[in-house]
Design a protein around this motif. Structure first.
Motif, PDB file in Angstrom:
ATOM      1  N   ILE A 257     -17.982  -4.439 -38.763  1.00 16.46           N
ATOM      2  CA  ILE A 257     -17.294  -3.404 -37.708  1.00 16.46           C
ATOM      3  C   ILE A 257     -16.397  -3.581 -38.956  1.00 16.46           C
ATOM      4  CG2 ILE A 257     -14.958  -4.217 -36.430  1.00 16.46           C
ATOM      5  CD1 ILE A 257     -17.670  -3.567 -34.729  1.00 16.46           C
ATOM      6  N   LYS A 258     -15.735  -4.176 -40.066  1.00 17.88           N
ATOM      7  CA  LYS A 258     -15.118  -3.805 -41.083  1.00 17.88           C
ATOM      8  C   LYS A 258     -15.502  -2.747 -42.249  1.00 17.88           C
ATOM      9  CE  LYS A 258     -13.283  -6.800 -43.943  1.00 17.88           C
ATOM     10  NZ  LYS A 258     -13.110  -8.238 -44.700  1.00 17.88           N
ATOM     11  N   LYS A 259     -16.945  -2.534 -42.074  1.00 20.39           N
ATOM     12  CA  LYS A 259     -17.461  -1.424 -42.440  1.00 20.39           C
ATOM     13  C   LYS A 259     -17.044  -0.051 -41.701  1.00 20.39           C
ATOM     14  CE  LYS A 259     -21.425   1.036 -45.062  1.00 20.39           C
ATOM     15  NZ  LYS A 259     -22.425   0.408 -45.301  1.00 20.39           N
ATOM     16  N   ALA A 260     -17.613  -0.309 -40.346  1.00 20.04           N
ATOM     17  CA  ALA A 260     -17.183   0.846 -39.057  1.00 20.04           C
ATOM     18  C   ALA A 260     -15.123   0.808 -39.731  1.00 20.04           C
ATOM     19  CB  ALA A 260     -17.495   0.663 -38.222  1.00 20.04           C
ATOM     20  N   LEU A 261     -14.693   0.513 -39.254  1.00 18.66           N
ATOM     21  CA  LEU A 261     -13.190   0.641 -39.285  1.00 18.66           C
ATOM     22  C   LEU A 261     -12.815   1.185 -40.735  1.00 18.66           C
ATOM     23  CD1 LEU A 261     -11.736  -2.500 -37.758  1.00 18.66           C
ATOM     24  CD2 LEU A 261     -11.712  -0.838 -36.957  1.00 18.66           C
ATOM     25  N   ASN A 262     -13.148   0.491 -41.858  1.00 26.29           N
ATOM     26  CA  ASN A 262     -12.905   1.537 -43.125  1.00 26.29           C
ATOM     27  C   ASN A 262     -13.486   3.148 -43.274  1.00 26.29           C
ATOM     28  OD1 ASN A 262     -12.115  -1.430 -44.142  1.00 26.29           O
ATOM     29  ND2 ASN A 262     -13.608  -1.883 -45.313  1.00 26.29           N
ATOM     30  N   TYR A 263     -14.573   2.818 -43.216  1.00 29.09           N
ATOM     31  CA  TYR A 263     -15.444   4.507 -42.407  1.00 29.09           C
ATOM     32  C   TYR A 263     -14.221   5.311 -41.619  1.00 29.09           C
ATOM     33  CZ  TYR A 263     -19.168   8.306 -40.844  1.00 29.09           C
ATOM     34  OH  TYR A 263     -19.003   9.293 -40.950  1.00 29.09           O
ATOM     35  N   ILE A 264     -13.689   4.530 -40.283  1.00 34.12           N
ATOM     36  CA  ILE A 264     -12.882   5.963 -39.789  1.00 34.12           C
ATOM     37  C   ILE A 264     -11.775   5.777 -39.747  1.00 34.12           C
ATOM     38  CG2 ILE A 264     -10.988   5.564 -37.255  1.00 34.12           C
ATOM     39  CD1 ILE A 264     -13.620   3.487 -36.134  1.00 34.12           C
ATOM     40  N   GLU A 265     -11.330   4.722 -41.165  1.00 31.03           N
ATOM     41  CA  GLU A 265      -9.985   4.639 -41.458  1.00 31.03           C
ATOM     42  C   GLU A 265     -10.877   6.387 -42.865  1.00 31.03           C
ATOM     43  OE1 GLU A 265      -6.366   4.294 -41.579  1.00 31.03           O
ATOM     44  OE2 GLU A 265      -7.055   2.875 -39.641  1.00 31.03           O
ATOM     45  N   GLN A 266     -10.985   6.050 -43.590  1.00 26.87           N
ATOM     46  CA  GLN A 266     -11.903   7.297 -43.724  1.00 26.87           C
ATOM     47  C   GLN A 266     -11.584   9.085 -43.830  1.00 26.87           C
ATOM     48  OE1 GLN A 266     -13.840   4.530 -46.439  1.00 26.87           O
ATOM     49  NE2 GLN A 266     -13.407   4.872 -47.935  1.00 26.87           N
ATOM     50  N   ASN A 267     -11.833   8.538 -42.780  1.00 24.72           N
ATOM     51  CA  ASN A 267     -12.354  10.007 -42.098  1.00 24.72           C
ATOM     52  C   ASN A 267     -11.939  10.543 -41.028  1.00 24.72           C
ATOM     53  OD1 ASN A 267     -15.167  10.827 -43.496  1.00 24.72           O
ATOM     54  ND2 ASN A 267     -15.482   8.598 -43.473  1.00 24.72           N
ATOM     55  N   ILE A 268     -10.682   9.414 -40.438  1.00 21.67           N
ATOM     56  CA  ILE A 268      -9.808   9.858 -39.071  1.00 21.67           C
ATOM     57  C   ILE A 268      -9.380  11.693 -39.504  1.00 21.67           C
ATOM     58  CG2 ILE A 268      -7.834   9.677 -40.422  1.00 21.67           C
ATOM     59  CD1 ILE A 268      -8.872   7.841 -36.789  1.00 21.67           C
ATOM     60  N   ASP A 275     -20.841   8.454 -33.074  1.00 23.17           N
ATOM     61  CA  ASP A 275     -22.249   8.489 -32.924  1.00 23.17           C
ATOM     62  C   ASP A 275     -22.143   8.503 -34.819  1.00 23.17           C
ATOM     63  OD1 ASP A 275     -23.023   8.593 -30.396  1.00 23.17           O
ATOM     64  OD2 ASP A 275     -23.911  10.600 -30.586  1.00 23.17           O
ATOM     65  N   SER A 276     -21.602   9.001 -35.588  1.00 21.55           N
ATOM     66  CA  SER A 276     -21.195   9.471 -36.922  1.00 21.55           C
ATOM     67  C   SER A 276     -20.840   7.600 -37.258  1.00 21.55           C
ATOM     68  CB  SER A 276     -20.055  10.408 -37.213  1.00 21.55           C
ATOM     69  OG  SER A 276     -19.055   9.887 -36.745  1.00 21.55           O
ATOM     70  N   THR A 277     -19.767   7.555 -37.130  1.00 17.66           N
ATOM     71  CA  THR A 277     -19.842   5.954 -37.590  1.00 17.66           C
ATOM     72  C   THR A 277     -20.661   4.832 -37.314  1.00 17.66           C
ATOM     73  OG1 THR A 277     -17.588   6.937 -36.511  1.00 17.66           O
ATOM     74  CG2 THR A 277     -18.155   3.857 -36.891  1.00 17.66           C
ATOM     75  N   ALA A 278     -21.118   5.030 -35.956  1.00 15.20           N
ATOM     76  CA  ALA A 278     -22.943   4.628 -35.767  1.00 15.20           C
ATOM     77  C   ALA A 278     -23.728   4.537 -36.574  1.00 15.20           C
ATOM     78  CB  ALA A 278     -23.302   4.324 -34.953  1.00 15.20           C
ATOM     79  N   GLU A 279     -24.161   5.216 -37.164  1.00 16.19           N
ATOM     80  CA  GLU A 279     -25.164   5.694 -37.945  1.00 16.19           C
ATOM     81  C   GLU A 279     -24.579   5.348 -39.536  1.00 16.19           C
ATOM     82  OE1 GLU A 279     -26.899  10.011 -39.372  1.00 16.19           O
ATOM     83  OE2 GLU A 279     -25.126  10.358 -38.405  1.00 16.19           O
ATOM     84  N   HIS A 280     -23.640   5.329 -39.902  1.00 15.51           N
ATOM     85  CA  HIS A 280     -22.650   4.854 -41.285  1.00 15.51           C
ATOM     86  C   HIS A 280     -23.283   3.058 -40.929  1.00 15.51           C
ATOM     87  CE1 HIS A 280     -20.712   4.582 -44.507  1.00 15.51           C
ATOM     88  NE2 HIS A 280     -19.750   4.290 -43.764  1.00 15.51           N
ATOM     89  N   ILE A 281     -23.456   2.824 -39.683  1.00 15.75           N
ATOM     90  CA  ILE A 281     -23.807   1.070 -39.925  1.00 15.75           C
ATOM     91  C   ILE A 281     -25.130   1.042 -39.777  1.00 15.75           C
ATOM     92  CG2 ILE A 281     -21.285   0.660 -40.033  1.00 15.75           C
ATOM     93  CD1 ILE A 281     -21.250  -0.145 -37.088  1.00 15.75           C
ATOM     94  N   ASN A 282     -25.665   1.894 -39.449  1.00 13.80           N
ATOM     95  CA  ASN A 282     -27.403   1.549 -39.156  1.00 13.80           C
ATOM     96  C   ASN A 282     -26.908   0.741 -38.060  1.00 13.80           C
ATOM     97  OD1 ASN A 282     -28.361   3.153 -41.708  1.00 13.80           O
ATOM     98  ND2 ASN A 282     -27.792   1.053 -42.759  1.00 13.80           N
ATOM     99  N   MET A 283     -26.512   1.579 -36.647  1.00 14.13           N
ATOM    100  CA  MET A 283     -26.090   0.889 -35.232  1.00 14.13           C
ATOM    101  C   MET A 283     -26.944   2.008 -34.361  1.00 14.13           C
ATOM    102  SD  MET A 283     -23.438  -1.597 -35.072  1.00 14.13           S
ATOM    103  CE  MET A 283     -23.507  -3.977 -35.887  1.00 14.13           C
ATOM    104  N   SER A 284     -26.786   1.385 -33.108  1.00 16.59           N
ATOM    105  CA  SER A 284     -27.079   3.285 -32.288  1.00 16.59           C
ATOM    106  C   SER A 284     -25.817   2.373 -31.440  1.00 16.59           C
ATOM    107  CB  SER A 284     -28.233   1.948 -30.953  1.00 16.59           C
ATOM    108  OG  SER A 284     -27.222   1.317 -30.466  1.00 16.59           O
TER     109      SER A 284
END
Length: 361
Positions: A257-268, A275-284
């Motif tokens: 989740i921390k990795k996902a939140l960081n990814y959202i902030e960096q790519n907002i 889908d792209s966020t889930a793929e970034h952290i290897n989840m469905s």
């Protein structure tokens, strides 16, 4: 009385500038004029000049003369304020202004209002130094910078991108609360250097190279150093590079989740999707959606929309960027849809919000 020396080879330009300044500031100033052949540096010392306005000729010989003149003038009066003027070649003149830590520069032909505004700002800063307000406390400023750098470093160590970015913005707001353009420029340069130094503790040679390139671009770009939004963007780019490296060895299983939140902030601003966020952290996507809502208390779309609206509010408050461009910046394909989303969240249209809260610009 505030003393100004204008050094310019053009007799018409010299007279025009003197008349313009005298008409605006009257008896509050005394203006001297000189051509480039005169020993203007002597005049700086003899007349106790407060502000030197120097034209840098396009030809190299004249440019060398201006360089020597400014050096000599600062040797005589270290507290001298400086404005540089020139024709064409903004990159060269901006570099020269940065090197001498000038209070500003103007490219000819410039509007009269530009000259008056710049001189007025310089005079206000000088007035603050000579009695209309307390002198800046360098030790206090250094202490404040160190406090924020420690908080920023802690946020980076925690691998919390949003917190790190907000900490940087908070310090930048403090820098820009100063009315002195020179103080703002120095504050932002010192902060950029410090962020690069933090990154050197966490990265390899590749990260250090990227940070040095960012710092070099920022140091050379005289214009963005005093533009709040562009300065924030430059600092944010450096923090981005640090976090890309940090996540490789800091975040592990259980930190999705921390990795996902960081990814959202960096790519907002890049049209981010679930889908792209889930793929970034290897989840469905379906599983990530459930985990994200449980961790944050809101679903993915609402969270991303709220963050985009917050960024839009910041842009409306602190920049002159058009609403169309703000919509594009945040990956909204239609301005009308962006305005509709914004009004639903804020209760005001983007235009109304800017009219009410746009004072930061």
């Amino acid at each position: 009385m505030y003393k100004i020396l204008i050094v310019d080879s053009g007799a018409i330009d010299r007279r025009m500038m003197r008349e313009l300044l005298e008409n605006r500031f009257g008896s509050a100033i005394s203006v001297f004029i000189s051509d480039e052949r005169a020993d203007a540096a002597e005049a700086v010392g003899a007349d106790g000049v407060d502000l030197l306005i120097v034209n840098v000729p396009y030809h190299s010989a004249g440019s060398d003369y201006a360089d020597l003149l400014i050096h000599s003038a600062f040797n005589i009066n270290k507290n001298l304020s400086l404005i540089i003027t020139s024709v064409k070649n903004e990159e060269r003149i901006a570099g020269m202004a940065t090197r001498f830590n000038a209070d500003g520069y103007l490219l000819k032909p410039y509007r009269r209002e530009q000259l008056l505004s710049l001189v007025e700002n310089v005079m206000a800063q000088r007035g603050a130094k000579t009695g209309s307000g307390p002198e800046p406390d360098s030790a206090a400023e250094e202490g404040t910078l160190m406090q924020y750098l420690k908080k920023l470093e802690d946020s980076i160590h925690e691998c919390d991108y949003k917190k790190s970015k907000n900490m940087a913005k908070e310090y930048i707001s403090l820098v820009y609360s100063d009315r002195s353009v020179k103080n703002i420029r120095n504050g932002m340069i010192n902060f950029a250097r410090s962020v690069a130094e933090i990154g050197r503790w966490y990265g390899n040679d590749e990260l250090q190279k990227k940070l040095e390139e960012c710092l070099e671009r920022f140091m050379k770009n005289y214009n963005i150093q005093v533009r709040r939004f562009e300065s924030s963007e430059a600092i944010e780019e450096m923090i981005d590079f640090i976090f890309v490296e940090m996540e490789k060895f800091t975040l592990s299983a259980g930190d999705e989740i921390k990795k996902a939140l960081n990814y959202i902030e960096q790519n907002i601003k890049n049209g981010i999707t679930l889908d792209s966020t889930a793929e970034h952290i290897n989840m469905s996507p379906s599983y990530f959606s459930k985990v994200f809502k449980k961790a944050t208390g809101t679903n993915f779309i609402v969270y991303v929309t709220d963050r985009r609206v917050e960024i839009a509010k910041e842009l409306l408050r602190s920049t002159d960027m058009s609403i169309i461009n703000i919509a594009c910046e945040l990956s909204y394909n239609e301005t009308n849809y962006f305005s509709k989303v914004f009004k639903k969240k804020v209760g005001l249209s983007p235009t109304e919000y800017r009219q009410r809260f746009g004072g930061e610009r």
